[in-house]
Write a protein that holds these residues in place. Structure first.
Motif, PDB file in Angstrom:
ATOM      1  N   UNK A   1     159.670  44.585  51.749  1.00 41.62           N
ATOM      2  CA  UNK A   1     160.893  43.787  51.804  1.00 41.62           C
ATOM      3  C   UNK A   1     162.088  44.513  51.194  1.00 41.62           C
ATOM      4  N   UNK A   2     161.829  45.361  50.216  1.00 42.70           N
ATOM      5  CA  UNK A   2     162.915  46.082  49.538  1.00 42.70           C
ATOM      6  C   UNK A   2     162.450  47.508  49.238  1.00 42.70           C
ATOM      7  N   UNK A   3     162.337  48.330  50.284  1.00 42.47           N
ATOM      8  CA  UNK A   3     161.774  49.673  50.097  1.00 42.47           C
ATOM      9  C   UNK A   3     162.565  50.551  49.127  1.00 42.47           C
ATOM     10  N   UNK A   4     163.867  50.397  49.053  1.00 41.15           N
ATOM     11  CA  UNK A   4     164.651  51.216  48.119  1.00 41.15           C
ATOM     12  C   UNK A   4     164.290  50.879  46.679  1.00 41.15           C
ATOM     13  N   UNK A   5     164.107  49.602  46.393  1.00 37.84           N
ATOM     14  CA  UNK A   5     163.707  49.201  45.045  1.00 37.84           C
ATOM     15  C   UNK A   5     162.302  49.709  44.727  1.00 37.84           C
ATOM     16  N   UNK A   6     161.403  49.599  45.694  1.00 36.60           N
ATOM     17  CA  UNK A   6     160.033  50.095  45.524  1.00 36.60           C
ATOM     18  C   UNK A   6     160.045  51.593  45.238  1.00 36.60           C
ATOM     19  N   UNK A   7     160.866  52.327  45.982  1.00 35.47           N
ATOM     20  CA  UNK A   7     160.968  53.771  45.757  1.00 35.47           C
ATOM     21  C   UNK A   7     161.552  54.077  44.377  1.00 35.47           C
ATOM     22  N   UNK A   8     162.404  53.208  43.874  1.00 40.37           N
ATOM     23  CA  UNK A   8     162.930  53.371  42.518  1.00 40.37           C
ATOM     24  C   UNK A   8     161.825  53.280  41.479  1.00 40.37           C
ATOM     25  N   UNK A   9     160.911  52.339  41.674  1.00 40.88           N
ATOM     26  CA  UNK A   9     159.772  52.218  40.757  1.00 40.88           C
ATOM     27  C   UNK A   9     158.857  53.431  40.916  1.00 40.88           C
ATOM     28  N   UNK A  10     158.696  53.915  42.148  1.00 38.01           N
ATOM     29  CA  UNK A  10     157.899  55.128  42.387  1.00 38.01           C
ATOM     30  C   UNK A  10     158.500  56.322  41.642  1.00 38.01           C
ATOM     31  N   UNK A  11     159.809  56.446  41.662  1.00 38.36           N
ATOM     32  CA  UNK A  11     160.468  57.545  40.946  1.00 38.36           C
ATOM     33  C   UNK A  11     160.265  57.395  39.441  1.00 38.36           C
ATOM     34  N   UNK A  12     160.377  56.183  38.943  1.00 42.29           N
ATOM     35  CA  UNK A  12     160.113  55.941  37.525  1.00 42.29           C
ATOM     36  C   UNK A  12     158.679  56.333  37.186  1.00 42.29           C
ATOM     37  N   UNK A  13     157.727  55.993  38.043  1.00 39.72           N
ATOM     38  CA  UNK A  13     156.326  56.387  37.847  1.00 39.72           C
ATOM     39  C   UNK A  13     156.193  57.900  37.777  1.00 39.72           C
ATOM     40  N   UNK A  14     156.874  58.603  38.664  1.00 40.83           N
ATOM     41  CA  UNK A  14     156.817  60.064  38.669  1.00 40.83           C
ATOM     42  C   UNK A  14     157.366  60.635  37.367  1.00 40.83           C
ATOM     43  N   UNK A  15     158.484  60.103  36.905  1.00 47.31           N
ATOM     44  CA  UNK A  15     159.095  60.567  35.660  1.00 47.31           C
ATOM     45  C   UNK A  15     158.203  60.266  34.455  1.00 47.31           C
ATOM     46  N   UNK A  16     157.600  59.098  34.440  1.00 50.33           N
ATOM     47  CA  UNK A  16     156.701  58.726  33.343  1.00 50.33           C
ATOM     48  C   UNK A  16     155.472  59.625  33.333  1.00 50.33           C
ATOM     49  N   UNK A  17     154.920  59.906  34.504  1.00 52.44           N
ATOM     50  CA  UNK A  17     153.757  60.796  34.577  1.00 52.44           C
ATOM     51  C   UNK A  17     154.090  62.176  34.025  1.00 52.44           C
ATOM     52  N   UNK A  18     155.274  62.674  34.333  1.00 53.54           N
ATOM     53  CA  UNK A  18     155.711  63.964  33.804  1.00 53.54           C
ATOM     54  C   UNK A  18     155.887  63.901  32.291  1.00 53.54           C
ATOM     55  N   UNK A  19     156.453  62.812  31.783  1.00 49.76           N
ATOM     56  CA  UNK A  19     156.634  62.660  30.339  1.00 49.76           C
ATOM     57  C   UNK A  19     155.287  62.598  29.614  1.00 49.76           C
ATOM     58  N   UNK A  20     154.313  61.906  30.210  1.00 49.71           N
ATOM     59  CA  UNK A  20     152.972  61.849  29.625  1.00 49.71           C
ATOM     60  C   UNK A  20     152.363  63.243  29.541  1.00 49.71           C
ATOM     61  N   UNK A  21     152.451  63.993  30.629  1.00 46.52           N
ATOM     62  CA  UNK A  21     151.905  65.356  30.645  1.00 46.52           C
ATOM     63  C   UNK A  21     152.626  66.232  29.625  1.00 46.52           C
ATOM     64  N   UNK A  22     153.952  66.151  29.582  1.00 48.49           N
ATOM     65  CA  UNK A  22     154.736  66.944  28.626  1.00 48.49           C
ATOM     66  C   UNK A  22     154.387  66.601  27.187  1.00 48.49           C
ATOM     67  N   UNK A  23     154.016  65.348  26.945  1.00 46.75           N
ATOM     68  CA  UNK A  23     153.666  64.897  25.593  1.00 46.75           C
ATOM     69  C   UNK A  23     152.214  65.206  25.240  1.00 46.75           C
ATOM     70  N   UNK A  24     151.472  65.784  26.186  1.00 45.85           N
ATOM     71  CA  UNK A  24     150.088  66.156  25.908  1.00 45.85           C
ATOM     72  C   UNK A  24     149.093  65.024  26.029  1.00 45.85           C
ATOM     73  N   UNK A  25     149.456  63.984  26.735  1.00 40.10           N
ATOM     74  CA  UNK A  25     148.538  62.864  26.941  1.00 40.10           C
ATOM     75  C   UNK A  25     147.717  63.149  28.195  1.00 40.10           C
ATOM     76  N   UNK A  26     146.410  63.198  28.026  1.00 37.81           N
ATOM     77  CA  UNK A  26     145.502  63.547  29.118  1.00 37.81           C
ATOM     78  C   UNK A  26     145.650  62.571  30.277  1.00 37.81           C
TER      79      UNK A  26
END
Length: 149
Positions: A9-34
Motif C-alpha cells: 500500500x505504501x512501498x516508499x514507506x516500506x523501502x524507508x524501513x528497509x533502508x533503516x534496516x540496512x543502516x542498523x545492520x551496518x551499525x551492528x557489524x561496525x560495533x562488533x555485534x555478531x
C-alpha cells in the motif's frame, strides 16, 4: 478478514524501513555485534511482540548465522541460563526494555547495566535495532503476514 498489506500500500514507506534496516545492520557489524546474536535480539523482540512471522524469520536467520538450536530454544528464559555472556545479557535486557517501553520507560538500572559492559557504539546499534525490529513487528502484525507450514 483481508488486511491492507502495508508494504504494497505504501512501498516508499516500506523501502524507508528497509533502508533503516540496512543502516542498523551496518551499525551492528561496525560495533562488533555478531550477526547471529543480532538475529537473537530481533527474535527476542518479536517474541515479546508475539509476531509469529518475524519469530520464524529470525529463528531461521539465527540458525543460518551459526547460532545454536539451544540458544534459540532458551531465549525466552535467557536470564535463567548460562548460554549468554555478560555483554549479550546486557544487550538482551536493553532490547526487552525498549520493546516494552510502556513498562518502566527503559529504567535507569537496565540502561546503566548495559552501559557498564557495552560500548557507546554497541548501545546505539542495539537501541536502533530495537526501533527497527519493533517497526517490522508492527508492519507484519498489522498486515497479518501469513505464517503457515
Amino acid at each position: 478478514m483481508e488486511r491492507v498489506n502495508l508494504g504494497k500500500a505504501a512501498p516508499a514507506l516500506y523501502q524507508g524501513v528497509m533502508e533503516l534496516e540496512r543502516l542498523v545492520s551496518a551499525a551492528l557489524a561496525d560495533a562488533g555485534i555478531a550477526l547471529g546474536f543480532a538475529h537473537l535480539l530481533r527474535l527476542r523482540a518479536s517474541q515479546l511482540n508475539q509476531c509469529a512471522f518475524c519469530m520464524r524469520l529470525h529463528a531461521r536467520d539465527a540458525l543460518t548465522s551459526g547460532e545454536s538450536a539451544d540458544r534459540i530454544a532458551v531465549l525466552p528464559g535467557w536470564r535463567e541460563t548460562a548460554y549468554f555472556d555478560a555483554t549479550e545479557r546486557a544487550g538482551l535486557a536493553l532490547m526487552e526494555a525498549i520493546t516494552l517501553v510502556s513498562v518502566g520507560q527503559v529504567e535507569d538500572a537496565v540502561y546503566a547495566q548495559a552501559a557498564a559492559v557495552l560500548s557507546p557504539a554497541q548501545m546505539a546499534a542495539i537501541e536502533w535495532l530495537a526501533v527497527v525490529i519493533n517497526s517490522w513487528n508492527r508492519i507484519a502484525i498489522a498486515s497479518r503476514y501469513p505464517v503457515a507450514p
